[in-house]
Every structure is written in C-alpha cells, then in structure tokens.
Motif scaffolding. Structure first.
Motif, PDB file in Angstrom:
ATOM      1  N   GLU A   1     -32.981 -11.148  -9.065  1.00 46.53           N
ATOM      2  CA  GLU A   1     -32.287 -10.103  -8.306  1.00 46.53           C
ATOM      3  C   GLU A   1     -31.827  -8.981  -9.235  1.00 46.53           C
ATOM      4  OE1 GLU A   1     -28.206  -9.769  -5.572  1.00 46.53           O
ATOM      5  OE2 GLU A   1     -28.485 -11.437  -6.963  1.00 46.53           O
ATOM      6  N   GLY A   2     -32.087  -7.751  -8.832  1.00 45.17           N
ATOM      7  CA  GLY A   2     -31.587  -6.621  -9.595  1.00 45.17           C
ATOM      8  C   GLY A   2     -30.096  -6.461  -9.416  1.00 45.17           C
ATOM      9  N   VAL A   3     -29.376  -6.256 -10.511  1.00 44.06           N
ATOM     10  CA  VAL A   3     -27.926  -6.128 -10.482  1.00 44.06           C
ATOM     11  C   VAL A   3     -27.497  -4.679 -10.708  1.00 44.06           C
ATOM     12  CG1 VAL A   3     -25.774  -6.797 -11.608  1.00 44.06           C
ATOM     13  CG2 VAL A   3     -27.594  -8.496 -11.271  1.00 44.06           C
ATOM     14  N   SER A   4     -28.002  -4.091 -11.778  1.00 46.94           N
ATOM     15  CA  SER A   4     -27.592  -2.733 -12.119  1.00 46.94           C
ATOM     16  C   SER A   4     -28.558  -2.167 -13.157  1.00 46.94           C
ATOM     17  CB  SER A   4     -26.166  -2.750 -12.690  1.00 46.94           C
ATOM     18  OG  SER A   4     -25.738  -1.442 -13.011  1.00 46.94           O
ATOM     19  N   CYS A   5     -28.609  -0.843 -13.235  1.00 47.40           N
ATOM     20  CA  CYS A   5     -29.386  -0.225 -14.302  1.00 47.40           C
ATOM     21  C   CYS A   5     -28.763   1.123 -14.669  1.00 47.40           C
ATOM     22  CB  CYS A   5     -30.849  -0.076 -13.936  1.00 47.40           C
ATOM     23  SG  CYS A   5     -31.189   1.081 -12.603  1.00 47.40           S
ATOM     24  N   ILE A   6     -29.135   1.586 -15.854  1.00 44.42           N
ATOM     25  CA  ILE A   6     -28.600   2.845 -16.357  1.00 44.42           C
ATOM     26  C   ILE A   6     -29.732   3.653 -16.978  1.00 44.42           C
ATOM     27  CG2 ILE A   6     -27.948   1.794 -18.584  1.00 44.42           C
ATOM     28  CD1 ILE A   6     -25.472   3.699 -18.531  1.00 44.42           C
ATOM     29  N   SER A   7     -29.776   4.925 -16.642  1.00 46.79           N
ATOM     30  CA  SER A   7     -30.805   5.800 -17.177  1.00 46.79           C
ATOM     31  C   SER A   7     -30.597   6.023 -18.675  1.00 46.79           C
ATOM     32  CB  SER A   7     -30.749   7.146 -16.450  1.00 46.79           C
ATOM     33  OG  SER A   7     -31.498   8.118 -17.137  1.00 46.79           O
ATOM     34  N   THR A   8     -31.700   6.012 -19.417  1.00 43.09           N
ATOM     35  CA  THR A   8     -31.601   6.269 -20.856  1.00 43.09           C
ATOM     36  C   THR A   8     -31.462   7.756 -21.153  1.00 43.09           C
ATOM     37  OG1 THR A   8     -34.006   6.336 -21.038  1.00 43.09           O
ATOM     38  CG2 THR A   8     -32.932   4.213 -21.470  1.00 43.09           C
ATOM     39  N   SER A   9     -31.721   8.600 -20.166  1.00 39.86           N
ATOM     40  CA  SER A   9     -31.640  10.045 -20.408  1.00 39.86           C
ATOM     41  C   SER A   9     -30.272  10.608 -20.048  1.00 39.86           C
ATOM     42  CB  SER A   9     -32.739  10.765 -19.633  1.00 39.86           C
ATOM     43  OG  SER A   9     -32.616  10.519 -18.250  1.00 39.86           O
ATOM     44  N   ASP A  10     -29.895  10.503 -18.770  1.00 40.99           N
ATOM     45  CA  ASP A  10     -28.642  11.139 -18.346  1.00 40.99           C
ATOM     46  C   ASP A  10     -27.515  10.164 -18.036  1.00 40.99           C
ATOM     47  OD1 ASP A  10     -29.669  11.923 -14.894  1.00 40.99           O
ATOM     48  OD2 ASP A  10     -29.362  10.020 -15.939  1.00 40.99           O
ATOM     49  N   GLY A  11     -27.770   8.853 -18.210  1.00 34.51           N
ATOM     50  CA  GLY A  11     -26.711   7.873 -17.984  1.00 34.51           C
ATOM     51  C   GLY A  11     -26.410   7.574 -16.534  1.00 34.51           C
ATOM     52  N   SER A  12     -27.246   8.035 -15.608  1.00 35.67           N
ATOM     53  CA  SER A  12     -27.034   7.702 -14.198  1.00 35.67           C
ATOM     54  C   SER A  12     -27.061   6.190 -14.015  1.00 35.67           C
ATOM     55  CB  SER A  12     -28.120   8.340 -13.340  1.00 35.67           C
ATOM     56  OG  SER A  12     -28.079   9.735 -13.435  1.00 35.67           O
ATOM     57  N   THR A  13     -26.216   5.716 -13.118  1.00 35.29           N
ATOM     58  CA  THR A  13     -26.103   4.272 -12.903  1.00 35.29           C
ATOM     59  C   THR A  13     -26.415   3.897 -11.464  1.00 35.29           C
ATOM     60  OG1 THR A  13     -23.727   4.477 -12.476  1.00 35.29           O
ATOM     61  CG2 THR A  13     -24.401   4.023 -14.749  1.00 35.29           C
ATOM     62  N   TYR A  14     -26.903   2.693 -11.281  1.00 38.74           N
ATOM     63  CA  TYR A  14     -27.270   2.176  -9.971  1.00 38.74           C
ATOM     64  C   TYR A  14     -26.826   0.715  -9.898  1.00 38.74           C
ATOM     65  CZ  TYR A  14     -30.164   6.324 -10.175  1.00 38.74           C
ATOM     66  OH  TYR A  14     -30.594   7.622 -10.318  1.00 38.74           O
ATOM     67  N   TYR A  15     -26.393   0.323  -8.694  1.00 34.39           N
ATOM     68  CA  TYR A  15     -25.870  -1.031  -8.510  1.00 34.39           C
ATOM     69  C   TYR A  15     -26.414  -1.664  -7.238  1.00 34.39           C
ATOM     70  CZ  TYR A  15     -22.389   0.382 -11.983  1.00 34.39           C
ATOM     71  OH  TYR A  15     -21.767   0.820 -13.124  1.00 34.39           O
ATOM     72  N   ALA A  16     -26.557  -2.977  -7.288  1.00 37.12           N
ATOM     73  CA  ALA A  16     -26.830  -3.721  -6.060  1.00 37.12           C
ATOM     74  C   ALA A  16     -25.563  -3.736  -5.212  1.00 37.12           C
ATOM     75  CB  ALA A  16     -27.253  -5.143  -6.401  1.00 37.12           C
ATOM     76  N   ASP A  17     -25.722  -3.766  -3.900  1.00 32.90           N
ATOM     77  CA  ASP A  17     -24.566  -3.767  -3.011  1.00 32.90           C
ATOM     78  C   ASP A  17     -23.635  -4.946  -3.284  1.00 32.90           C
ATOM     79  OD1 ASP A  17     -26.336  -2.492  -0.072  1.00 32.90           O
ATOM     80  OD2 ASP A  17     -25.416  -1.457  -1.773  1.00 32.90           O
ATOM     81  N   SER A  18     -24.208  -6.054  -3.702  1.00 33.55           N
ATOM     82  CA  SER A  18     -23.421  -7.278  -3.903  1.00 33.55           C
ATOM     83  C   SER A  18     -22.442  -7.173  -5.073  1.00 33.55           C
ATOM     84  CB  SER A  18     -24.360  -8.469  -4.116  1.00 33.55           C
ATOM     85  OG  SER A  18     -25.209  -8.232  -5.228  1.00 33.55           O
ATOM     86  N   VAL A  19     -22.638  -6.185  -5.946  1.00 29.34           N
ATOM     87  CA  VAL A  19     -21.764  -6.084  -7.126  1.00 29.34           C
ATOM     88  C   VAL A  19     -21.014  -4.757  -7.199  1.00 29.34           C
ATOM     89  CG1 VAL A  19     -23.307  -7.620  -8.386  1.00 29.34           C
ATOM     90  CG2 VAL A  19     -23.493  -5.141  -8.718  1.00 29.34           C
TER      91      VAL A  19
END
Length: 125
Positions: free
Chosen positions: A46-64
């Motif tokens: 399951e994907g939890v979170s990720c962060i862009s290596t360029s601008d630092g944008s972040t993304y999260y799974a709804d569960s977290v």
C-alpha cells in the motif's frame, strides 16, 4: 542504481509515534520522487506517502492524512516519515522506494523501483 536503506521501525503502543528514515546513496535527482509504502501480512503493498525530489510536493494516502508527515533533508540525502497517533492497523513492514515515473503521485507501487529492504513497525499494547 540508487540504494535506499530504511531505519527507525519498532514496537510502539497505540497513540504513540515513530519516525522512519530512508537514507539514499546515489543521485535522487535522477528520480521524480521518494515514497513510503507498507505491507501487512496477507495484504497488498500500500502506498503511504511520497515527496517530490524537485519541489518537495507531498502526497498522502487517505488512511494516514493528518497523522503522518513526510519530509526530506537534502544535505543528508534522507527522507523521513513522521508517524503520529499510530493505530494497530498501521502495523506493517514499511519500505521506501524511488520513482522514475511521472505518475508517482498516484502512490502505486508499480511506478516505483529501487526499493529498500524494509523496516518493521508494530503497533500494539
């Protein structure tokens, strides 16, 4: 080939916190993002979170969302996952991985490669 090493897992009580680290050796700038995934026994990765290596944008799974925070320290070539208000259902092996795909923000493990070996997180009283 990027090498990733996770650390920081352990046993924690419900409601507690842990901070995971993902240390990278190599050029993370060759990838679009660094992400965290988890896999519990008998369940899909399951994907939890990720962060862009360029601008630092972040993304999260709804569960977290609202409980976990991903961040990066470019000087140390390390990505962190701060996990607060942990629940028993957060128990899993946590992996970090790098994505060379433009679609990294979808948090699908198929879009990530260069996986670390994983670190166990157990939330239990």
């Amino acid at each position: 080939q990027l090498q990733l090493v996770e650390s920081g897992g352990g046993l924690v009580q419900p409601g507690g916190s842990l901070r995971l680290s993902c240390a990278a050796s190599g050029f993370t700038s060759n990838y679009y993002a660094i992400g965290w995934f988890r896999q519990a026994p008998g369940k899909e990765r399951e994907g939890v979170s990720c962060i862009s290596t360029s601008d630092g944008s972040t993304y999260y799974a709804d569960s977290v969302k609202g409980r976990f925070t991903i961040s990066r320290d470019n000087a140390k070539n390390t990505v962190y996952l701060q996990m607060n208000s942990l629940k028993p259902e957060d128990t899993a092996v946590y992996y970090c991985a790098a994505s060379g795909s433009y679609y990294y923000h979808l948090l699908r493990w198929q879009n990530f490669d260069s996986w670390g070996q994983g670190t166990q997180v157990t939330v239990s009283s």
